[in-house]
Design an enzyme around this catalytic site. Structure first.
Site, short mmCIF file in Angstrom:
data_model
loop_
_atom_site.label_atom_id
_atom_site.label_comp_id
_atom_site.label_asym_id
_atom_site.label_seq_id
_atom_site.Cartn_x
_atom_site.Cartn_y
_atom_site.Cartn_z
CG ASP A 107 -2.33 0.16 0.96
OD1 ASP A 107 -2.69 1.20 0.39
OD2 ASP A 107 -3.12 -0.74 1.31
CD GLU A 273 -9.08 3.42 -2.15
OE1 GLU A 273 -9.92 2.90 -1.42
OE2 GLU A 273 -8.35 4.37 -1.77
CG HIS A 334 -9.46 -2.65 3.73
ND1 HIS A 334 -9.13 -2.51 2.40
CD2 HIS A 334 -9.10 -1.49 4.31
CE1 HIS A 334 -8.59 -1.33 2.19
NE2 HIS A 334 -8.56 -0.69 3.34
CG ASP A 335 -11.89 0.68 2.66
OD1 ASP A 335 -11.52 0.64 3.85
OD2 ASP A 335 -11.17 1.13 1.74
#
Ligand code: NOJ
Length: 547
Positions: A107, A273, A334-335
């Site tokens: 990330d 993203e 994960h969101d």
């Protein structure tokens, strides 16, 4: 003359044919009994990932952080947070990942840092500090309050007042996540150096966080009200983010990241993203394909789960791709609420088949291969700052971040101690060890799908064509000169018949049909999806030529 398969051409990099698996490290495997997953735990579970059949790991943030937003608030970009390990363990991870033929993607969080980052401490020290301009500082608005109506994603104003220096600083997320000012060349250079640091450590690429937030409109104009706003959407959606996201000046900065990453070799990947409508998302490939290799395509997560809606999404996305742009698909992360909670457990299997047979690079989220659902979080165990700030609307992300279930051992084999978030209630049955023993489990289905995708090149390189979208069924074809498969999915749970001129079932989401020969139509049971080899005569030609 027959064109060589793309898979055999030099520019068929791993990130085109590979499958990415998101490791949310806090919840993957704890090795030291503190209830939080870590790097040594991940190393211990790498064989699970090779057994699953994925190609690359995208690792959620591992950097030194106060964890206000669970690592998306970086205090030191080049240090591993002690909660997860240290640089030596990270190096061991990279070496073990590579020795298994896997890739590792980190990330990268360019939009903001933690308020505890040395850069911000220096920036807020005084108005004349050398790094003052590394962040976004503004005087109060005309009425004396915040400079404008911009909202933070997790609730409240996007501006926080700094009493000692008498100015506001901007934060797209939490007040403890101040936005960097990429228009300051020294700040931009420093952030690009972060990429160099990790590339020098041997990583294979980056997933770039919140890229559409990187710059804001310098005019500071108010965002207009969102006419569609309802309370359930959360306060951040009350205004359209016209002046705060997707500003055109972001693209040269992405191009700079791309140049830097490519300097380390054509096989490094940059994934962006950005939650944006398809036409705007396409700009993130870069005008000259000098942007992201893969701007994340999240549209499967929000499109109604019906044959027509999905067919039209896939068609629109395929049609919008720039020439030479490689597609990609995401079903969860994960969101977002868990796939099996959004679609139901039966459709989670069908969704796995869709994701792994569409044209383009799929990204899987850990635990989806076990069919995990959202775990209810009691109020006293809520950890996500979003839920803490804006409670009760269902915005919190903890339910989708709960630990992996490895075995029937205490705490599902995740940790020797109580995990940081509760386990799924059905962990004794859902755990990976149990599912591996059980033919027909969703984990075995994922393994079979991944193996098929690896074996059948047409799933990696073949063209996409819609065959039909009606009566609850979505059907499409993947074809290349040497092979041709049909994928038929029952999305509505009533089963159905899809006309085919024969073929052979390579895989069904339900057990027991592999190898079945079809004389003509394909009959599907409720919630079944099947992959059928068509055009057997062409396949034979291909096989003869390969022999
Ligand atoms: C997107 C990340 O996926 C999310 O978890 C995080 O809270 C925000 N960006 C802010 O970094």
């Amino acid at each position: 003359m027959m064109q060589p398969l793309l898979s055999r051409s030099a520019d068929f990099q791993w990130w085109k044919h590979g499958v990415i698996y998101q490791v949310y490290l806090r919840s993957f495997q704890d090795s030291n009994g503190d209830g939080v997953g870590d790097l040594a735990g991940l190393i211990a579970r790498l064989d699970y990932l090779t057994g699953l059949g994925v190609d690359a790991i995208w690792l959620s943030p591992i950097f030194s952080s106060p964890m206000a937003d669970f690592g998306y608030d970086v205090a030191d970009h080049t240090a591993v947070d002690p909660l997860f390990g240290d640089l030596a363990v990270f190096r061991e991870l990279v070496s073990q990942v590579h020795s298994r033929g896997l890739k590792i993607i980190l990330d990268y969080i360019p939009n903001h840092t933690s308020e505890q980052h040395a850069w911000f401490l220096e920036s807020r020290a005084s108005r004349t500090a050398a790094k003052r301009d590394w962040y976004v500082w503004r005087d109060p608005g005309p009425g004396g309050g915040a400079p404008n109506n911009w909202r933070g994603e997790f609730g409240g104003s996007a501006w926080s007042w700094d009493e000692p220096t008498g100015q506001y600083y901007y934060h797209a997320f939490l007040p403890s996540q101040p936005d960097l000012n990429w228009r300051n060349p020294a700040a931009a250079r420093a952030m690009l150096n972060v990429l160099r640091f990790w590339l020098d450590e041997g990583v294979d690429g980056f997933r770039v966080d919140a890229i559409h937030h990187l710059l804001e409109d310098e005019s500071l104009a108010d965002n207009p009200p969102n006419p569609q706003w309802r309370e359930a959407m959360g306060p951040a959606e009350q205004f359209l983010k016209v002046h705060t996201v997707d500003q055109p000046e972001v693209h040269p900065f992405i191009a700079a990241m791309r140049r830097l990453v490519e300097g380390y070799g054509a096989d490094r990947v940059l994934i962006g993203e950005a939650y944006l409508p398809i036409p705007r998302l396409m700009a993130y490939y870069g005008g000259a394909l000098d942007g992201f290799h893969l701007p994340f395509n999240f549209h499967l997560m929000t499109t109604p789960w019906t044959p027509l809606a999905l067919a039209s999404l896939i068609g629109a996305y395929e049609a919008a791709l720039p020439a030479g742009g490689w597609p990609n698909w995401v079903l969860s992360n994960h969101d977002r609420s868990r796939l099996a909670s959004r679609l139901g457990e039966d459709q989670a299997r069908v969704a796995a088949m869709l994701l792994l047979t569409l044209r383009g690079t799929p990204t899987l989220y850990q635990g989806d291969e076990l069919g995990l659902t959202d775990v209810p979080i009691p109020p006293d165990r809520v950890r996500d700052p979003w839920e803490l700030n804006v409670p009760g609307l269902g915005l919190g992300r903890d339910p989708a971040r709960t630990p992996m279930l490895w075995s029937g051992a205490p705490n599902a084999g995740f940790s020797a101690q109580a995990p940081w978030l509760p386990l799924s209630e059905g962990w004794r049955d859902l755990n990976a060890a149990r599912q591996l023993e059980r033919p027909g489990s969703i984990l075995r289905l994922y393994q079979a799908l991944l193996a098929l995708r690896r074996r059948e090149e047409v799933l990696q390189v073949g063209d996409y064509a819609l065959l039909g979208a009606a009566g609850g069924l979505l059907a499409f074809q993947r074809s290349c000169p040497e092979s041709c498969l049909a994928v038929v999915l029952d999305l509505e749970g009533s089963g159905g018949v899809f006309p085919l001129d024969g073929g052979q079932i390579l895989l069904s989401t339900l057990p027991g049909r592999v190898g079945e020969r079809l004389e003509s139509d394909l009959h599907l049971s409720p919630h079944e999806g099947a992959i059928v080899r068509r055009c057997p005569e062409r396949q034979n030609v291909g096989e003869r030529q390969n022999a």
